[in-house]
Design an enzyme around this catalytic site. Structure first.
Site, short mmCIF file in Angstrom:
data_model
loop_
_atom_site.label_atom_id
_atom_site.label_comp_id
_atom_site.label_asym_id
_atom_site.label_seq_id
_atom_site.Cartn_x
_atom_site.Cartn_y
_atom_site.Cartn_z
N LYS A 1 0.98 4.59 6.94
CA LYS A 1 0.42 5.42 5.86
C LYS A 1 1.08 6.80 5.92
CE LYS A 1 -2.76 2.23 5.00
NZ LYS A 1 -2.67 1.38 3.78
N SER B 1 0.80 -1.22 0.00
CA SER B 1 0.00 0.00 0.00
C SER B 1 0.83 1.28 0.00
CB SER B 1 -0.94 0.01 1.21
OG SER B 1 -0.20 0.12 2.41
#
Length: 318
Positions: free
Chosen positions: A171, A101
């Site tokens: 993230k 990701s």
């Protein structure tokens, strides 16, 4: 005369007599001195021997013997473990990247070092930082849980490997408390009305996803929360796709473990993780503080503020 001669002779003989014992005594004296010296040496030797024997007796001071390496090894290992645990708890911890990701910034299997010290002094996440945080509200539902062996368990306990029991994500911070983050169509992504130039986005991806599941959005980030997105935009289940949870896709600041600062492994991918320049563009912070105040002011309040000034200027002219 004879007496004198005899006396003189006798005196001479006396001198010779007196001299002879001295000469005869010299070897004896030398012998005595040597004997005395030997005796003294023997006594000193005996005394030294006695002291050495007394030093061996219990209770007497002795020269401290150095411990063997094998006896000191457990102590050294114990100290190293304590230091590693303190470092993991308060300073730096290693984490493994479990998915794609964050490509291409981070690859699956990379090891990153996370700064855990600055949050202890009140530092909060900033835009552009790559952060590790605990699962805020079941974001990892359905993800497989790894089953570590004994060695991996020990290494994770001391901070050399990530813990399999902790459900953590990594993230990039896009918005902080007070920011308005929005995306229409395929982009660009905007923060407080400023379009972001995002060279870190995975090649071939668009900054936003044109779908109805969360790819198009406009949110206001509450104080004490952050809005996060993965760099691989079309392969990241981030804040966009968790807007139905208890936090509306936001991550509470107190869930943040720390900022990822270094790619430590593999060695050929070693490097730092700086904040991209796009988050330093002028007006990004000004928009965050000014926009809510201007857009939230009712027209009547704006008129009330302008009217006295207009009247004052009119009277001054007249």
């Amino acid at each position: 005369m004879g007496d004198v001669a005899v006396g003189a002779r006798s005196g001479h003989d006396g001198e010779e007599h007196r001299g002879r014992p001295v000469e005869a005594a010299d070897p004896a004296a030398d012998s005595i001195v040597n004997s005395g010296s030997d005796a003294g040496t023997t006594e000193d030797g005996a005394a030294k021997g006695e002291q050495a024997q007394q030093g061996d007796e219990p209770g007497e001071p002795q020269t401290r013997k150095q411990r063997s390496f094998w006896k000191e090894l457990p102590i050294l290992i114990g100290i190293a473990l304590v230091l590693a645990l303190l470092i993991k708890t308060f300073l730096v911890q290693a984490f493994s990247i479990p998915s794609d990701s964050m490509q291409n910034t981070l690859q699956q299997g990379d090891r990153v070092l996370v700064d855990k010290l600055t949050p202890w002094f009140g530092s909060e996440p900033e835009r552009g930082e790559v952060v590790v945080f605990h699962d805020p509200d079941n974001w990892l539902a359905g993800e497989p849980t790894p089953d570590p062996n004994a060695l991996q368990t020990v290494l994770s306990w001391i901070g050399l490997m990530p813990s399999s029991e902790e459900k953590d994500l990594i993230k990039r911070v896009i918005g902080v408390g007070g920011d308005t983050v929005e995306c229409t169509g395929t982009g660009p992504l905007k923060v407080n009305g400023k379009a972001l130039n995002e060279p870190y986005v995975y090649p071939g991806n668009t900054p936003c996803s044109d779908d109805t599941s969360g790819g198009r959005f406009k949110v206001k980030v509450p104080e004490g929360f952050i809005w996060v997105m993965g760099d691989h935009r079309q392969n990241s289940r981030d804040s966009r796709y968790n807007q139905a949870d208890a936090n509306k896709g936001m991550v509470p600041v107190d869930k943040v473990v720390g900022r990822a600062i270094v790619k430590a492994w593999p060695i050929n991918r070693w490097g730092t993780l700086p904040v991209p320049d796009t988050f330093d563009q002028p007006g990004l912070d000004d928009q965050a503080s000014a926009a809510p105040a201007l857009t939230g002011a009712p027209p009547a309040l704006a008129l009330a503020g302008v009217l006295p000034i207009a009247v004052w200027r009119r009277r001054r002219k007249s």
